[in-house]
Design an enzyme around this catalytic site. Structure first.
Site, PDB file in Angstrom:
ATOM      1  N   TRP A 101      81.714 -25.341  44.920  1.00  0.00           N
ATOM      2  CA  TRP A 101      81.081 -26.593  44.493  1.00  0.00           C
ATOM      3  C   TRP A 101      80.795 -27.515  45.656  1.00  0.00           C
ATOM      4  CZ3 TRP A 101      78.355 -26.645  40.425  1.00  0.00           C
ATOM      5  CH2 TRP A 101      78.687 -25.810  39.352  1.00  0.00           C
ATOM      6  N   ASP A 176      83.803 -35.382  43.735  1.00  0.00           N
ATOM      7  CA  ASP A 176      83.336 -34.642  42.553  1.00  0.00           C
ATOM      8  C   ASP A 176      84.579 -34.242  41.775  1.00  0.00           C
ATOM      9  OD1 ASP A 176      82.482 -32.831  40.671  1.00  0.00           O
ATOM     10  OD2 ASP A 176      81.427 -31.508  42.071  1.00  0.00           O
ATOM     11  N   LYS A 200      83.748 -30.276  30.985  1.00  0.00           N
ATOM     12  CA  LYS A 200      85.021 -29.628  31.281  1.00  0.00           C
ATOM     13  C   LYS A 200      86.145 -30.351  30.537  1.00  0.00           C
ATOM     14  CE  LYS A 200      82.365 -27.464  34.236  1.00  0.00           C
ATOM     15  NZ  LYS A 200      82.181 -27.850  35.614  1.00  0.00           N
TER      16      LYS A 200
HETATM   17  C1  LIG Z   1      80.836 -27.680  36.443  1.00  0.00           C
HETATM   18  C2  LIG Z   1      80.836 -28.369  37.726  1.00  0.00           C
HETATM   19  C3  LIG Z   1      79.688 -28.984  38.262  1.00  0.00           C
HETATM   20  C4  LIG Z   1      78.308 -28.775  37.677  1.00  0.00           C
HETATM   21  O1  LIG Z   1      78.009 -29.440  36.584  1.00  0.00           O
HETATM   22  P1  LIG Z   1      76.593 -29.270  35.883  1.00  0.00           P
HETATM   23  O2  LIG Z   1      76.795 -30.102  34.685  1.00  0.00           O
HETATM   24  O3  LIG Z   1      76.375 -27.814  35.575  1.00  0.00           O
HETATM   25  O4  LIG Z   1      75.556 -29.823  36.778  1.00  0.00           O
HETATM   26  C5  LIG Z   1      79.790 -29.660  39.456  1.00  0.00           C
HETATM   27  N1  LIG Z   1      80.963 -29.756  40.107  1.00  0.00           N
HETATM   28  C6  LIG Z   1      82.074 -29.172  39.632  1.00  0.00           C
HETATM   29  C7  LIG Z   1      83.351 -29.305  40.394  1.00  0.00           C
HETATM   30  C8  LIG Z   1      82.052 -28.468  38.432  1.00  0.00           C
HETATM   31  O5  LIG Z   1      83.169 -27.893  37.955  1.00  0.00           O
END
Ligand SMILES: *Cc1c(COP(=O)(O)O)cnc(C)c1O
Length: 369
Positions: A101, A176, A200
């Protein structure tokens, strides 16, 4: 009949109570005669939903008043562009690469920022460790420093956010936290901006949470799309364009569910954190005690949310997954880049679900070892 336990990495399990409540309110939200999906985003009903969601989240995560809470669209991947479009005006962007990521974030930032610098990388260890913050090569006068505080695919987690000031940097920290948001408290004194997609740990896909310190707002690059300029979004209380209304409502129900959680003397996020620690300990302990299962991540940075593990023999993967499904243990297949299995044990996964997985792992091992 109990629902199966869903170990999906995302979109992931939502607490059953939240789904039940949403089902009950589906056709007529609080006597309005409308489903939440049918309401004007400028009407008093939806504004009330949005304001309640924000105030519950602020209370849950103890978000200080100098931070704005934004509900946006585009997910975590869009924020990889939206963040540099808003924050990269001052110069170099530092990225700490700790897995897939943050690698993606670095690549996307390079499209917009004048310069992107890799301040540290866990690549040499195949992302099984986190580079010690004391070794990070931070740029002078950087616009911001990006980290992914929980790498969903590799299963590494910062158990503590880095203190950039102590490392000699004045740059804001961008985090993030998509895949562990609301799983533990946040030390906001170390954060400039944190973002996360909802699917998530907060609800359905479609809404992205951005918590941003006020002084970082209002410096977007001229090419920044208006709908992605934090100033426009903040000034309009997340209603500059039509926000993901259903997602905000569902996240709001999830915030209320989180507030209701209790664990001994603890409540809210503290209770959820204690439960997450216990769940992760149960699963890692089962893996570590057995020669049949392996998790390669250094113990001090193992994710409490995403637990990748390998079986002794990859040829048994399909049998493992088939047997798991028969027992109501769903979506355990590992990410294709890592292989093996991955159990995502977000807030909505109860201890009983982790116990059911561990019991199954023991019996599978007895049968196949
Ligand atoms: C799932 C995830 C994303 C991506 O999210 P999207 O909604 O598919 O754009 C970004 N960063 C992390 C750490 C993730 O787990």
């Amino acid at each position: 009949m109990n629902r199966p336990y869903n170990f999906s990495a995302g979109p992931a399990a939502i607490p059953e109570e939240v789904l039940q409540q949403a089902a009950g309110e589906m056709l007529d939200w609080h006597g309005s005669g409308m489903s939440v999906m049918e309401m004007s985003h400028r009407g008093k009903e939806f504004i009330a939903i949005c304001e309640q969601a924000e105030s519950d989240l602020r209370e849950l995560l103890a978000i200080p008043p100098e931070f704005k809470v934004l509900f946006m669209q585009g997910g975590g991947i869009a924020e990889n562009a939206i963040v540099p479009l808003n924050l990269s005006h001052a110069g170099t962007v530092d990225v700490v690469v700790t897995g897939s990521w943050s690698q993606k974030s670095r690549k996307e930032a390079a499209k917009y920022a004048a310069e992107v610098h890799t301040a540290a990388s866990g690549e040499e260890s195949h992302f099984t460790t986190l580079p010690d913050p004391a070794t990070w090569q931070l740029s002078r006068g950087a616009s911001y420093v990006h980290i992914c505080s929980n790498e969903t695919i590799h299963g590494v987690e910062f158990h503590e956010l880095p203190d950039l000031k102590a490392l000699g940097s004045d740059a804001p920290l961008v985090v993030d936290f998509s895949s562990h948001v609301a799983s533990r408290p946040v030390d906001w004194s170390r954060v400039g901006l944190a973002f996360g997609g909802a699917q998530k740990n907060l609800g359905p896909a479609g809404v992205t949470l951005v918590v941003v310190r006020e002084d970082l707002i209002g410096h977007a690059l001229p090419i920044c799309p208006s709908a992605f300029d934090y100033k426009n979004v903040a000034d309009a209380d997340s209603r500059y364009n039509t926000p993901p209304t259903w997602g905000i409502y569902m996240a709001g129900l999830t915030f209320q569910w989180l507030k209701r959680q209790r664990e001994g003397q603890l409540s809210g996020i503290a209770a959820v954190q204690a439960r997450n620690i216990a769940k992760a300990a149960l699963l890692y302990d089962a893996i570590d005690r057995s020669p049949f299962y392996v998790n390669k991540i250094a113990v001090n940075c193992r994710s409490r949310m995403n637990v990748p593990f390998q079986l002794a023999d990859d040829a048994l993967n399909d049998a493992f997954l088939t047997g798991a499904k028969e027992r109501g243990l769903l979506q355990l297949k590992g990410h294709k880049s890592v292989g093996g299995m991955r159990a995502s044990i977000y807030n909505a996964m109860p201890m009983a679900g982790v116990q059911a997985l561990v019991d199954y792992m023991h019996s599978f091992e007895r049968e196949h070892a």
